[in-house]
Design a protein around this motif. Sequence first.
Motif, PDB file in Angstrom:
ATOM      1  N   LYS A 235       0.836  -1.213   0.000  1.00  0.00           N
ATOM      2  CA  LYS A 235       0.000   0.000   0.000  1.00  0.00           C
ATOM      3  C   LYS A 235       0.865   1.255   0.000  1.00  0.00           C
ATOM      4  O   LYS A 235       0.617   2.204  -0.759  1.00  0.00           O
ATOM      5  CB  LYS A 235      -0.937  -0.010   1.205  1.00  0.00           C
ATOM      6  CG  LYS A 235      -2.056   1.045   1.159  1.00  0.00           C
ATOM      7  CD  LYS A 235      -3.059   0.792   2.272  1.00  0.00           C
ATOM      8  CE  LYS A 235      -4.323   1.625   2.090  1.00  0.00           C
ATOM      9  NZ  LYS A 235      -4.106   3.063   2.325  1.00  0.00           N
ATOM     10  N   GLU A 236       1.887   1.259   0.830  1.00  0.00           N
ATOM     11  CA  GLU A 236       2.776   2.421   0.911  1.00  0.00           C
ATOM     12  C   GLU A 236       3.492   2.668  -0.415  1.00  0.00           C
ATOM     13  O   GLU A 236       3.614   3.821  -0.860  1.00  0.00           O
ATOM     14  CB  GLU A 236       3.796   2.206   2.026  1.00  0.00           C
ATOM     15  CG  GLU A 236       3.195   2.245   3.424  1.00  0.00           C
ATOM     16  CD  GLU A 236       4.152   1.712   4.477  1.00  0.00           C
ATOM     17  OE1 GLU A 236       5.308   1.366   4.115  1.00  0.00           O
ATOM     18  OE2 GLU A 236       3.748   1.630   5.660  1.00  0.00           O
ATOM     19  N   GLU A 239       0.942   3.945  -3.111  1.00  0.00           N
ATOM     20  CA  GLU A 239       0.536   5.322  -2.813  1.00  0.00           C
ATOM     21  C   GLU A 239       1.685   6.296  -3.044  1.00  0.00           C
ATOM     22  O   GLU A 239       1.462   7.444  -3.459  1.00  0.00           O
ATOM     23  CB  GLU A 239       0.032   5.407  -1.375  1.00  0.00           C
ATOM     24  CG  GLU A 239      -1.293   4.705  -1.186  1.00  0.00           C
ATOM     25  CD  GLU A 239      -1.802   4.694   0.244  1.00  0.00           C
ATOM     26  OE1 GLU A 239      -3.008   4.422   0.440  1.00  0.00           O
ATOM     27  OE2 GLU A 239      -0.999   4.942   1.171  1.00  0.00           O
ATOM     28  N   ASP A 244      -1.551   9.440  -4.145  1.00  0.00           N
ATOM     29  CA  ASP A 244      -2.909   9.436  -3.603  1.00  0.00           C
ATOM     30  C   ASP A 244      -3.141   8.127  -2.869  1.00  0.00           C
ATOM     31  O   ASP A 244      -2.498   7.109  -3.174  1.00  0.00           O
ATOM     32  CB  ASP A 244      -3.957   9.551  -4.726  1.00  0.00           C
ATOM     33  CG  ASP A 244      -4.056  10.958  -5.281  1.00  0.00           C
ATOM     34  OD1 ASP A 244      -4.183  11.905  -4.480  1.00  0.00           O
ATOM     35  OD2 ASP A 244      -3.989  11.113  -6.512  1.00  0.00           O
ATOM     36  N   PRO A 245      -4.076   8.116  -1.896  1.00  0.00           N
ATOM     37  CA  PRO A 245      -4.388   6.853  -1.214  1.00  0.00           C
ATOM     38  C   PRO A 245      -5.108   5.874  -2.134  1.00  0.00           C
ATOM     39  O   PRO A 245      -5.785   6.276  -3.079  1.00  0.00           O
ATOM     40  CB  PRO A 245      -5.292   7.294  -0.055  1.00  0.00           C
ATOM     41  CG  PRO A 245      -5.873   8.595  -0.486  1.00  0.00           C
ATOM     42  CD  PRO A 245      -4.834   9.247  -1.352  1.00  0.00           C
ATOM     43  N   ILE A 246      -4.918   4.589  -1.866  1.00  0.00           N
ATOM     44  CA  ILE A 246      -5.689   3.558  -2.557  1.00  0.00           C
ATOM     45  C   ILE A 246      -6.638   2.921  -1.544  1.00  0.00           C
ATOM     46  O   ILE A 246      -6.342   2.861  -0.350  1.00  0.00           O
ATOM     47  CB  ILE A 246      -4.789   2.505  -3.227  1.00  0.00           C
ATOM     48  CG1 ILE A 246      -3.877   1.809  -2.209  1.00  0.00           C
ATOM     49  CG2 ILE A 246      -3.964   3.142  -4.334  1.00  0.00           C
ATOM     50  CD1 ILE A 246      -3.053   0.676  -2.793  1.00  0.00           C
TER      51      ILE A 246
END
Length: 323
Positions: A235-236, A239, A244-246
């Motif tokens: 995730k890091e 992103e 942007d966040p997922i």
Amino acid sequence: MTSLFTAYPKKFCSLLKGNRLSILIYHQILSKPDPLRQSALDIIEFECQMAMVKKYFSVLSLSEAIERLHKNSLPKCALCITFDDGYRDNVTNALPILKRHNLCASFFITSKYLEGGQMWNDTIIEVIRNKQGGILDLNKYGLGNHNLATIKHCQQALKDIIPEVKYMDYLMRQEVVAYLLDLVDELPLEDFMMKKNDIITLKKAGMEIGGHTRSHPILSQISFKEAREEIYTNKEELEGVLGDPIHIFAYPNGRPNIDFNKNHIKMVKNAGYKGAVTISRGAARSAIDSYQIPRFTPWDRTPLCFMFRLIHNSFYYQPEVCK
């Protein structure tokens, strides 16, 4: 039944109940058929399926679909298109077709391969392609002896070997792959996987990016510490590339109670994801857990069978979930 469906596909689609979500899974979309990648669609087959989807279904991004599913506000014949792993042909072959039909899709990416390398199963396929005409001895790993005399022999070898290697201990799996690589003089690494710029291209085209762990382990086969690291680091990294966040995640392999369990669901929630998908049979209903949403692979190649399978899947009421 078949002739009726051919004549009246819209009537068959009208049988689909409201607030029910179907989700398709794809992996590779090939430029042309490959006899050693029998499960992958080529661009002609994918184009045909997307034309059918565009004509008869309401296609949403997965994030929007999950939100609307729980609000009981899905459109009739709601459907999502998803791709797993991060193959580069998703960008070169699938994206132009999606754009041509004005369709959105969600892509679940294994971030380890964004700057080179390939997944273990692709290495096995390419070694066997290279060794066609010979004998492959994997008895030392309990995988038997394989005659690779013809394409059909190679296909059978892959059907026998890949499912067994998939569930090996991670280190043993790496050893098997290294052993196979040593059997060939030189195996050029194919440019199978996306680069960082590719996922930016997908985002700019209006597609959705999701997590799929860093290196695609089967979560139940590794320690909780390793699983958490795989989920969080993936995730890091994504992103960091996107800026942007997922919000969505797909469990590698994805079978509830076999490939992941409730502990992994908790990790995905704690990582900040808003929903996750499995490979359970069936369509999602409003009561489904947002972190165990079913998907299915459209194996059928003809338009008629594809549509019939999709509609049949939507009537399956009890997708498997982690207990």
